[in-house]
Motif scaffolding. Structure first.
Motif, mmCIF file in Angstrom:
data_model
loop_
_atom_site.group_PDB
_atom_site.id
_atom_site.type_symbol
_atom_site.label_atom_id
_atom_site.label_comp_id
_atom_site.label_asym_id
_atom_site.label_seq_id
_atom_site.Cartn_x
_atom_site.Cartn_y
_atom_site.Cartn_z
ATOM 1 N N LEU A 279 15.006 31.244 -37.808
ATOM 2 C CA LEU A 279 14.358 31.804 -36.609
ATOM 3 C C LEU A 279 12.874 32.102 -36.825
ATOM 4 O O LEU A 279 12.043 31.749 -35.996
ATOM 5 C CB LEU A 279 15.120 33.051 -36.147
ATOM 6 N N ARG A 280 12.532 32.737 -37.937
ATOM 7 C CA ARG A 280 11.128 33.107 -38.136
ATOM 8 C C ARG A 280 10.244 31.864 -38.165
ATOM 9 O O ARG A 280 9.221 31.790 -37.472
ATOM 10 C CB ARG A 280 10.957 33.927 -39.418
ATOM 11 N N GLN A 281 10.674 30.868 -38.934
ATOM 12 C CA GLN A 281 9.893 29.634 -39.059
ATOM 13 C C GLN A 281 9.790 28.931 -37.694
ATOM 14 O O GLN A 281 8.721 28.464 -37.292
ATOM 15 C CB GLN A 281 10.615 28.742 -40.084
ATOM 16 N N GLY A 282 10.902 28.887 -36.982
ATOM 17 C CA GLY A 282 10.915 28.233 -35.673
ATOM 18 C C GLY A 282 10.002 28.946 -34.683
ATOM 19 O O GLY A 282 9.302 28.305 -33.894
ATOM 20 N N LEU A 283 9.988 30.275 -34.747
ATOM 21 C CA LEU A 283 9.129 31.026 -33.827
ATOM 22 C C LEU A 283 7.656 30.864 -34.200
ATOM 23 O O LEU A 283 6.786 30.807 -33.323
ATOM 24 C CB LEU A 283 9.524 32.508 -33.819
ATOM 25 N N GLU A 284 7.371 30.767 -35.490
ATOM 26 C CA GLU A 284 5.979 30.531 -35.900
ATOM 27 C C GLU A 284 5.501 29.182 -35.376
ATOM 28 O O GLU A 284 4.408 29.076 -34.821
ATOM 29 C CB GLU A 284 5.872 30.584 -37.441
ATOM 30 N N MET A 285 6.359 28.157 -35.506
ATOM 31 C CA MET A 285 5.996 26.824 -34.996
ATOM 32 C C MET A 285 5.823 26.872 -33.477
ATOM 33 O O MET A 285 4.911 26.263 -32.915
ATOM 34 C CB MET A 285 7.113 25.811 -35.310
ATOM 35 N N THR A 286 6.711 27.618 -32.821
ATOM 36 C CA THR A 286 6.675 27.672 -31.356
ATOM 37 C C THR A 286 5.428 28.420 -30.878
ATOM 38 O O THR A 286 4.818 28.042 -29.868
ATOM 39 C CB THR A 286 7.970 28.325 -30.830
ATOM 40 N N TYR A 287 5.022 29.448 -31.618
ATOM 41 C CA TYR A 287 3.788 30.164 -31.225
ATOM 42 C C TYR A 287 2.577 29.245 -31.392
ATOM 43 O O TYR A 287 1.695 29.219 -30.534
ATOM 44 C CB TYR A 287 3.633 31.449 -32.044
ATOM 45 N N GLN A 288 2.551 28.461 -32.465
ATOM 46 C CA GLN A 288 1.443 27.508 -32.661
ATOM 47 C C GLN A 288 1.424 26.489 -31.519
ATOM 48 O O GLN A 288 0.363 26.144 -31.000
ATOM 49 C CB GLN A 288 1.581 26.781 -34.011
ATOM 50 N N ASP A 289 2.605 26.019 -31.132
ATOM 51 C CA ASP A 289 2.697 25.052 -30.030
ATOM 52 C C ASP A 289 2.221 25.693 -28.726
ATOM 53 O O ASP A 289 1.511 25.067 -27.930
ATOM 54 C CB ASP A 289 4.148 24.563 -29.903
ATOM 55 N N PHE A 290 2.577 26.967 -28.537
ATOM 56 C CA PHE A 290 2.139 27.682 -27.339
ATOM 57 C C PHE A 290 0.604 27.775 -27.306
ATOM 58 O O PHE A 290 -0.031 27.520 -26.286
ATOM 59 C CB PHE A 290 2.764 29.091 -27.315
ATOM 60 N N LEU A 291 0.009 28.109 -28.455
ATOM 61 C CA LEU A 291 -1.453 28.249 -28.516
ATOM 62 C C LEU A 291 -2.134 26.910 -28.219
ATOM 63 O O LEU A 291 -3.139 26.855 -27.516
ATOM 64 C CB LEU A 291 -1.883 28.751 -29.904
ATOM 65 N N ALA A 292 -1.535 25.823 -28.735
ATOM 66 C CA ALA A 292 -2.141 24.497 -28.548
ATOM 67 C C ALA A 292 -2.013 24.013 -27.098
ATOM 68 O O ALA A 292 -2.821 23.220 -26.634
ATOM 69 C CB ALA A 292 -1.492 23.503 -29.503
ATOM 70 N N ASN A 293 -0.968 24.470 -26.407
ATOM 71 C CA ASN A 293 -0.690 23.938 -25.058
ATOM 72 C C ASN A 293 -0.711 25.000 -23.966
ATOM 73 O O ASN A 293 -0.174 24.780 -22.878
ATOM 74 C CB ASN A 293 0.693 23.266 -25.054
ATOM 75 N N GLU A 294 -1.362 26.124 -24.267
ATOM 76 C CA GLU A 294 -1.316 27.256 -23.333
ATOM 77 C C GLU A 294 -1.729 26.854 -21.920
ATOM 78 O O GLU A 294 -1.107 27.262 -20.942
ATOM 79 C CB GLU A 294 -2.225 28.360 -23.866
ATOM 80 N N VAL A 295 -2.756 26.024 -21.829
ATOM 81 C CA VAL A 295 -3.254 25.629 -20.499
ATOM 82 C C VAL A 295 -2.174 24.871 -19.713
ATOM 83 O O VAL A 295 -2.046 25.039 -18.506
ATOM 84 C CB VAL A 295 -4.491 24.704 -20.631
ATOM 85 N N LEU A 296 -1.427 24.035 -20.441
ATOM 86 C CA LEU A 296 -0.353 23.276 -19.782
ATOM 87 C C LEU A 296 0.806 24.177 -19.392
ATOM 88 O O LEU A 296 1.396 24.052 -18.323
ATOM 89 C CB LEU A 296 0.215 22.232 -20.741
ATOM 90 N N TYR A 297 1.170 25.096 -20.307
ATOM 91 C CA TYR A 297 2.355 25.907 -20.111
ATOM 92 C C TYR A 297 2.152 26.982 -19.040
ATOM 93 O O TYR A 297 3.099 27.409 -18.396
ATOM 94 C CB TYR A 297 2.754 26.580 -21.425
ATOM 95 N N ILE A 298 0.920 27.459 -18.918
ATOM 96 C CA ILE A 298 0.695 28.566 -17.972
ATOM 97 C C ILE A 298 -0.202 28.101 -16.841
ATOM 98 O O ILE A 298 -1.381 27.881 -17.032
ATOM 99 C CB ILE A 298 0.099 29.773 -18.708
ATOM 100 N N GLU A 299 0.419 27.907 -15.697
ATOM 101 C CA GLU A 299 -0.359 27.407 -14.557
ATOM 102 C C GLU A 299 -0.636 28.503 -13.571
ATOM 103 O O GLU A 299 0.084 29.461 -13.481
ATOM 104 C CB GLU A 299 0.405 26.258 -13.886
#
Ligand code: GDP
Length: 299
Positions: A279-299
């Motif tokens: 879980l910790r590793q997966g959430l770290e990866m997911t937070y990085q993905d969120f930061l990279a794609n924030e503009v796409l994810y949050i409209e």
């Protein structure tokens, strides 16, 4: 989220004839459109990941759509798969198909042994119907249609809309925005005591591929990690990963949902599959993905 993870997995395995459609290209609730699609494309193998999905609030608010859309999607696809002679189909359900107060961990045979959790009953009924459709086409027509029940999922391309999302993407977004805006508190729903099991979408895709290659029986298969945490623990973990230094404010006006839904994954383990991402590793990866794609994810 699940569809794109399965496509990544198939590409990694070297598959080149992968047929996909987005919801704007093909409305799977439309029987004529789905029939035409299957007649034209004639797929050999079908991963049925498409569904109307959402977190506790969305499930409880849009009860009609969660039932209607999911029934239409799965009925249209499963029937068309039968009609066009699909070699194998994998239907994906959800851990919420199990009775609210079933013994834990949840074994596959507990299906239909008690009352469902009310916040997601329409979704659960639709998903139970999907399992039964696969079973019925198998027993009546000999179709190799299998079903798998994933636990709560997270990963790239998740839904970050706070009204519609599940808990992990909601909290990643809330803690991130609170950190950036220097806010003192973050609101978290419920009491924090419910327990949830979380699986990374790439691990799910790996399990789906594994079942498509190795499993041909009627009884559906649970897919999970076999480990769960309290919502409070999950919230503290995300707070730490994001680096938010304020306080959590528990809003008990919001529902807790089912107290626990831990999957018994012993059948999948016995077949030789186990998750890789903790879980910790997966959430770290997911937070990085969120930061990279924030503009796409949050409209
Ligand atoms: P569930 O697994 O079907 O209950 O769906 P969710 O992932 O939406 O909710 C899981 C648990 O997390 C519930 O007890 C929610 O009350 C709790 N939770 C805490 N904060 C949030 C939030 O901001 N959004 C969501 N969706 N759930 C939250």
């Amino acid at each position: 989220m699940v569809g794109s993870a399965i496509v990544r997995k198939l590409q990694d395995e070297g598959y080149t004839t992968i047929i996909t459609r987005t919801s704007s290209e093909l409305d799977l609730r439309n029987q004529a459109a789905v029939t035409d699609f299957f007649d034209q494309e004639n797929p050999d193998y079908v991963f049925l990941a498409a569904a109307k999905v959402g977190g506790i609030l969305a499930n409880n608010t849009y009860r009609a759509e969660f039932l209607y859309d999911n029934l239409m999607i799965e009925s249209n696809i499963i029937h068309s798969a039968y009609k066009t002679g699909v070699k194998k189909l994998l239907f994906l359900g959800s851990s919420c198909i199990y009775p609210k107060l079933a013994p834990q961990p949840l074994k596959e045979e507990y299906l239909l042994s008690g009352y469902l959790e009310s916040t997601n009953e329409p979704y659960a009924i639709a998903k139970i119907t999907g399992i039964k459709l696969c079973d019925a086409y198998r027993s009546q027509y000999g179709c190799n249609f299998i079903s798998a029940m994933p636990t709560n999922l997270y990963g790239p391309n998740d839904n970050y809309n706070l009204q519609g999302s599940h808990v992990l993407p909601a909290l990643i977004r809330k803690f991130h925005e609170a950190k950036v805006n220097d806010e003192p508190t973050v609101e978290v729903w419920g009491t924090g005591s419910p327990m949830r099991e979380f699986l990374h979408a790439d691990d799910l895709a790996d399990a789906c591929f594994f079942l498509m290659e190795n499993y041909n029986d009627e009884l559906f298969v649970n897919i999970g990690t076999g480990e769960d945490v309290t919502i409070r623990e999950a919230a503290e973990l995300i707070k730490d990963i994001v680096g938010f230094e304020g306080e959590l404010r528990w809003n008990t006006e919001k529902p807790d949902g089912t107290p626990r839904k831990l999957m018994d994954v012993s059948r999948l383990h016995e077949m030789g599959w186990k998750h890789r991402t903790e879980l910790r590793q997966g959430l770290e990866m997911t937070y990085q993905d969120f930061l990279a794609n924030e503009v796409l994810y949050i409209e």
